[in-house]
Design a protein around this motif. Sequence first.
Motif, short mmCIF file in Angstrom:
data_model
loop_
_atom_site.label_atom_id
_atom_site.label_comp_id
_atom_site.label_asym_id
_atom_site.label_seq_id
_atom_site.Cartn_x
_atom_site.Cartn_y
_atom_site.Cartn_z
N MET A 1 0.85 -1.17 0.00
CA MET A 1 0.00 0.00 0.00
C MET A 1 0.90 1.24 0.00
SD MET A 1 -3.04 1.04 2.65
CE MET A 1 -4.18 -0.12 1.98
N PRO A 2 0.75 2.13 -0.96
CA PRO A 2 1.57 3.35 -1.02
C PRO A 2 1.07 4.42 -0.05
CG PRO A 2 0.07 3.29 -2.88
CD PRO A 2 -0.12 1.99 -2.12
N ASP A 3 1.88 5.47 0.11
CA ASP A 3 1.53 6.61 0.97
C ASP A 3 1.52 7.88 0.12
OD1 ASP A 3 1.58 4.96 3.20
OD2 ASP A 3 3.67 5.40 3.65
N THR A 4 0.74 8.88 0.59
CA THR A 4 0.75 10.17 -0.10
C THR A 4 2.11 10.83 0.10
OG1 THR A 4 -0.16 11.32 1.81
CG2 THR A 4 -1.74 10.52 0.18
N THR A 5 2.49 11.68 -0.83
CA THR A 5 3.81 12.30 -0.81
C THR A 5 4.00 13.25 0.37
OG1 THR A 5 3.87 12.19 -3.21
CG2 THR A 5 5.44 13.67 -2.16
N ASN A 6 3.05 14.17 0.61
CA ASN A 6 3.23 15.21 1.62
C ASN A 6 3.06 14.71 3.05
OD1 ASN A 6 3.78 17.21 -0.26
ND2 ASN A 6 1.61 17.67 -0.54
N GLY B 1 2.08 11.36 4.02
CA GLY B 1 2.30 9.93 4.25
C GLY B 1 1.04 9.16 4.60
N PHE B 2 -0.13 9.62 4.14
CA PHE B 2 -1.37 8.90 4.42
C PHE B 2 -1.49 7.71 3.46
CE2 PHE B 2 -3.15 13.27 5.73
CZ PHE B 2 -2.73 13.08 7.04
N PRO B 3 -1.87 6.56 3.99
CA PRO B 3 -1.94 5.35 3.15
C PRO B 3 -3.18 5.36 2.25
CG PRO B 3 -2.67 4.83 5.36
CD PRO B 3 -2.20 6.27 5.39
N TYR B 4 -3.01 4.74 1.07
CA TYR B 4 -4.15 4.52 0.18
C TYR B 4 -3.85 3.24 -0.61
CZ TYR B 4 -1.16 6.50 -3.49
OH TYR B 4 -0.14 6.74 -4.36
N PRO B 5 -4.89 2.56 -1.05
CA PRO B 5 -4.66 1.29 -1.76
C PRO B 5 -4.42 1.50 -3.26
CG PRO B 5 -7.01 1.61 -1.41
CD PRO B 5 -6.30 2.76 -0.73
N TYR B 6 -3.65 0.57 -3.83
CA TYR B 6 -3.56 0.51 -5.29
C TYR B 6 -4.87 -0.06 -5.81
CZ TYR B 6 1.52 1.23 -5.44
OH TYR B 6 2.78 1.74 -5.36
N PRO C 1 -6.31 -6.08 -2.87
CA PRO C 1 -7.60 -6.70 -2.54
C PRO C 1 -8.51 -5.67 -1.87
CG PRO C 1 -5.76 -7.92 -1.57
CD PRO C 1 -5.20 -6.71 -2.23
N ILE C 2 -9.80 -5.76 -2.12
CA ILE C 2 -10.77 -4.82 -1.56
C ILE C 2 -10.89 -5.06 -0.07
CG2 ILE C 2 -13.17 -4.08 -1.56
CD1 ILE C 2 -13.23 -4.81 -4.55
N ASP C 3 -10.61 -3.98 0.71
CA ASP C 3 -10.72 -4.04 2.18
C ASP C 3 -11.09 -2.63 2.66
OD1 ASP C 3 -10.55 -4.55 4.89
OD2 ASP C 3 -8.36 -4.70 4.92
N VAL C 4 -12.32 -2.24 2.41
CA VAL C 4 -12.76 -0.88 2.71
C VAL C 4 -12.56 -0.57 4.19
CG1 VAL C 4 -14.73 0.70 2.73
CG2 VAL C 4 -14.38 -0.84 0.78
N ALA C 5 -13.04 -1.44 5.06
CA ALA C 5 -12.93 -1.18 6.50
C ALA C 5 -11.47 -1.07 6.93
CB ALA C 5 -13.64 -2.27 7.29
N GLY C 6 -10.62 -1.95 6.45
CA GLY C 6 -9.19 -1.91 6.81
C GLY C 6 -8.50 -0.68 6.25
N ASP C 7 -8.83 -0.31 5.00
CA ASP C 7 -8.23 0.89 4.40
C ASP C 7 -8.64 2.15 5.16
OD1 ASP C 7 -7.05 -0.71 2.48
OD2 ASP C 7 -8.56 -0.28 0.94
N ILE C 8 -9.91 2.25 5.51
CA ILE C 8 -10.40 3.42 6.27
C ILE C 8 -9.74 3.46 7.64
CG2 ILE C 8 -12.43 4.43 7.38
CD1 ILE C 8 -14.03 3.55 4.91
#
Length: 137
Positions: free
Chosen positions: A1-6, A8-13, A17-24
């Motif tokens: 899972m990558p992070d935003t540049t400024n 460092g907030f995570p977001y999925p590619y 795999p779809i994991d809405v609850a885990g991503d949030i």
Amino acid sequence: MPDTTNRGFPYPYDTDPIDVAGDIQRLAESIDGDIGGIAQMVDRMQSQVGDTFIQSGNTVANPAYAQVFEIYFHEPFLDNPIVTVMNGAYGDSGILIMDILNLFPERFTVAVHRLNGDAVTSICRFLWIAHGRKVFT
């Protein structure tokens, strides 16, 4: 899972795999840690230096009774502020000099005289502005 540049907030590619609850949850925990760190830094800064603020006022004075006037701030500063005083005019047509003699966190003293050193004999008005650190409570 990558992070935003400024931040460092995570977001999925889009291929993760779809994991809405885990991503949030991961995003919320990252934001919470970021905001918590900022809040702690602000609290430390305020406890060390206090908030900066400005006060201003005007005073009508009768130099027939005194040539030195004591002015109290609306609220005390943490330490001696920077004060500027200027002639707001009134009855005196000459150039007036306003000298700050004493400066304290809760008040300052102003001496009024003419440019040539003569005493002021008519009612005058002066304006003041003070900038400093506020007592943090």
